[in-house]
Design an enzyme around this catalytic site. Structure first.
Site, PDB file in Angstrom:
ATOM      1  N   HIS A  45      59.802  49.048  43.129  1.00 24.00           N
ATOM      2  CA  HIS A  45      60.309  49.823  41.982  1.00 24.00           C
ATOM      3  C   HIS A  45      61.649  50.469  42.348  1.00 24.00           C
ATOM      4  O   HIS A  45      62.626  50.357  41.593  1.00 24.00           O
ATOM      5  CB  HIS A  45      59.285  50.899  41.578  1.00 24.00           C
ATOM      6  CG  HIS A  45      59.766  51.850  40.525  1.00 24.00           C
ATOM      7  ND1 HIS A  45      59.297  51.821  39.233  1.00 24.00           N
ATOM      8  CD2 HIS A  45      60.677  52.864  40.569  1.00 24.00           C
ATOM      9  CE1 HIS A  45      59.915  52.765  38.528  1.00 24.00           C
ATOM     10  NE2 HIS A  45      60.738  53.421  39.316  1.00 24.00           N
ATOM     11  N   GLU A  46      61.701  51.141  43.499  1.00 24.61           N
ATOM     12  CA  GLU A  46      62.943  51.826  43.893  1.00 24.61           C
ATOM     13  C   GLU A  46      64.059  50.829  44.165  1.00 24.61           C
ATOM     14  O   GLU A  46      65.209  51.047  43.774  1.00 24.61           O
ATOM     15  CB  GLU A  46      62.710  52.721  45.106  1.00 24.61           C
ATOM     16  CG  GLU A  46      61.645  53.806  44.929  1.00 24.61           C
ATOM     17  CD  GLU A  46      61.803  54.651  43.677  1.00 24.61           C
ATOM     18  OE1 GLU A  46      62.921  54.737  43.149  1.00 24.61           O
ATOM     19  OE2 GLU A  46      60.799  55.224  43.216  1.00 24.61           O
ATOM     20  N   HIS A  49      65.833  49.682  41.071  1.00 27.46           N
ATOM     21  CA  HIS A  49      66.861  50.577  40.520  1.00 27.46           C
ATOM     22  C   HIS A  49      68.250  50.184  41.029  1.00 27.46           C
ATOM     23  O   HIS A  49      69.241  50.290  40.294  1.00 27.46           O
ATOM     24  CB  HIS A  49      66.556  52.034  40.875  1.00 27.46           C
ATOM     25  CG  HIS A  49      65.565  52.674  39.954  1.00 27.46           C
ATOM     26  ND1 HIS A  49      65.704  52.672  38.595  1.00 27.46           N
ATOM     27  CD2 HIS A  49      64.406  53.341  40.212  1.00 27.46           C
ATOM     28  CE1 HIS A  49      64.678  53.303  38.045  1.00 27.46           C
ATOM     29  NE2 HIS A  49      63.874  53.717  39.008  1.00 27.46           N
ATOM     30  N   TYR A  60      70.557  56.403  32.348  1.00 22.94           N
ATOM     31  CA  TYR A  60      69.238  56.956  32.681  1.00 22.94           C
ATOM     32  C   TYR A  60      68.878  58.101  31.753  1.00 22.94           C
ATOM     33  O   TYR A  60      68.677  59.251  32.172  1.00 22.94           O
ATOM     34  CB  TYR A  60      69.230  57.407  34.138  1.00 22.94           C
ATOM     35  CG  TYR A  60      67.867  57.435  34.774  1.00 22.94           C
ATOM     36  CD1 TYR A  60      67.133  56.265  34.935  1.00 22.94           C
ATOM     37  CD2 TYR A  60      67.305  58.618  35.218  1.00 22.94           C
ATOM     38  CE1 TYR A  60      65.878  56.282  35.517  1.00 22.94           C
ATOM     39  CE2 TYR A  60      66.054  58.654  35.801  1.00 22.94           C
ATOM     40  CZ  TYR A  60      65.351  57.475  35.948  1.00 22.94           C
ATOM     41  OH  TYR A  60      64.102  57.487  36.534  1.00 22.94           O
ATOM     42  N   GLU A  69      63.677  52.383  33.768  1.00 24.45           N
ATOM     43  CA  GLU A  69      62.405  52.622  34.454  1.00 24.45           C
ATOM     44  C   GLU A  69      61.469  51.423  34.318  1.00 24.45           C
ATOM     45  O   GLU A  69      60.780  51.035  35.264  1.00 24.45           O
ATOM     46  CB  GLU A  69      61.726  53.865  33.871  1.00 24.45           C
ATOM     47  CG  GLU A  69      62.069  55.147  34.595  1.00 24.45           C
ATOM     48  CD  GLU A  69      61.749  55.051  36.079  1.00 24.45           C
ATOM     49  OE1 GLU A  69      60.612  54.699  36.424  1.00 24.45           O
ATOM     50  OE2 GLU A  69      62.636  55.306  36.892  1.00 24.45           O
ATOM     51  N   ASP A 142      62.220  65.037  31.479  1.00 31.84           N
ATOM     52  CA  ASP A 142      62.191  63.705  32.084  1.00 31.84           C
ATOM     53  C   ASP A 142      63.328  62.826  31.523  1.00 31.84           C
ATOM     54  O   ASP A 142      63.120  61.650  31.220  1.00 31.84           O
ATOM     55  CB  ASP A 142      60.807  63.067  31.851  1.00 31.84           C
ATOM     56  CG  ASP A 142      60.646  61.726  32.555  1.00 31.84           C
ATOM     57  OD1 ASP A 142      61.234  61.539  33.631  1.00 31.84           O
ATOM     58  OD2 ASP A 142      59.919  60.869  32.001  1.00 31.84           O
ATOM     59  N   HIS A 147      60.182  58.161  32.128  1.00 29.34           N
ATOM     60  CA  HIS A 147      58.966  57.680  32.791  1.00 29.34           C
ATOM     61  C   HIS A 147      57.781  57.634  31.834  1.00 29.34           C
ATOM     62  O   HIS A 147      56.690  57.270  32.228  1.00 29.34           O
ATOM     63  CB  HIS A 147      58.596  58.576  33.981  1.00 29.34           C
ATOM     64  CG  HIS A 147      59.591  58.547  35.095  1.00 29.34           C
ATOM     65  ND1 HIS A 147      60.669  59.404  35.154  1.00 29.34           N
ATOM     66  CD2 HIS A 147      59.683  57.762  36.196  1.00 29.34           C
ATOM     67  CE1 HIS A 147      61.379  59.150  36.249  1.00 29.34           C
ATOM     68  NE2 HIS A 147      60.808  58.160  36.889  1.00 29.34           N
TER      69      HIS A 147
END
Ligand SMILES: [Zn+2]
Length: 227
Positions: A45-46, A49, A60, A69, A142, A147
């Site tokens: 996931h990271e 990005h 974002y 996301e 958020d 998210h």
């Protein structure tokens, strides 16, 4: 490019993130989270990005942030499915399975198969993700729910993969990858624009009358994103 990561970040740090140039992973506080490197889906996931930053530059914030996301969750689960050799029907479709500390009531951070069901805990609260536009969450927090509302495009991806069956990274994965790299995703992309871009990518790769193109159109209709 080099794939740099910082591990054991901070002290009892309860998160992982992409800082624009590298991945950063905390070890968790031991009460809610354990170490974030325990989950391959969190690591991928990271990493995604970074991929997204250099392929789409999705802002974002709001819907474009939720798409950012979602791309990380989508390629996060695909990396794990490929590593485990899993077909769509056999996969967990969970992001962050195994990173909760003992006693937390939950299986993972997010579920692409059933957004909103990943956890329900006294301390952590309940997984707030919607699966369809009917339950879209309007919020200032958020970054406008990046998210949270990512559950909607996440579920669309799952629905395509589920309908096509087999290895998700070989068909629907290519459609999403082509979409992210094809230049048709603006920085402030809406869910509807992204849906159109995935449908175009499916037609381009598999043909206008293909099973893949039909599955993509159907999935976005099911989650309530108008094309
Ligand atoms: Zn993320």
């Amino acid at each position: 490019m080099p794939l740099d990561a910082t591990v054991h970040y901070g002290e009892r740090y309860d998160n992982a993130f992409w800082d624009g140039t590298r991945m950063v992973f905390g070890d968790g506080d031991g009460e809610i989270f354990g170490r974030f490197t325990a989950s391959l889906t969190v690591i991928s996931h990271e990493l995604t990005h970074g991929f997204t930053q250099y392929s789409t530059n999705l802002q974002y914030q709001g819907q474009s942030g939720a798409l950012n996301e979602s791309l990380s969750d989508v390629f996060g689960v695909l990396v794990e499915q490929r590593e485990l050799g899993q077909e769509a029907a056999d996969a967990s479709w969970l992001v962050g399975e195994g990173i909760f500390a003992d006693g937390v009531q939950g299986s993972a951070l997010r579920s692409l198969r059933a957004p909103g069901t990943a956890y329900d805990d006294d301390v952590l609260g309940k997984d707030p993700q919607p699966a369809t536009m009917t339950d879209f969450v309007e919020t200032e927090s958020d970054n406008g729910g990046v998210h949270i509302n990512s559950g909607i495009p996440n579920h669309a991806f799952y629905l395509v993969a589920s309908r096509l069956g087999g290895r998700a990274w070989e068909r629907v994965g290519h459609i999403w990858f082509d979409t992210a790299t094809g230049g048709a995703v603006p920085a402030e992309c809406t869910f509807a624009q992204f849906a159109q871009a995935t449908a175009a990518a499916a037609r381009a790769r598999f043909g206008p009358d293909s099973e893949e193109a039909a599955a993509v159109t159907s999935a976005w209709e099911t989650v309530g994103v108008d094309r």
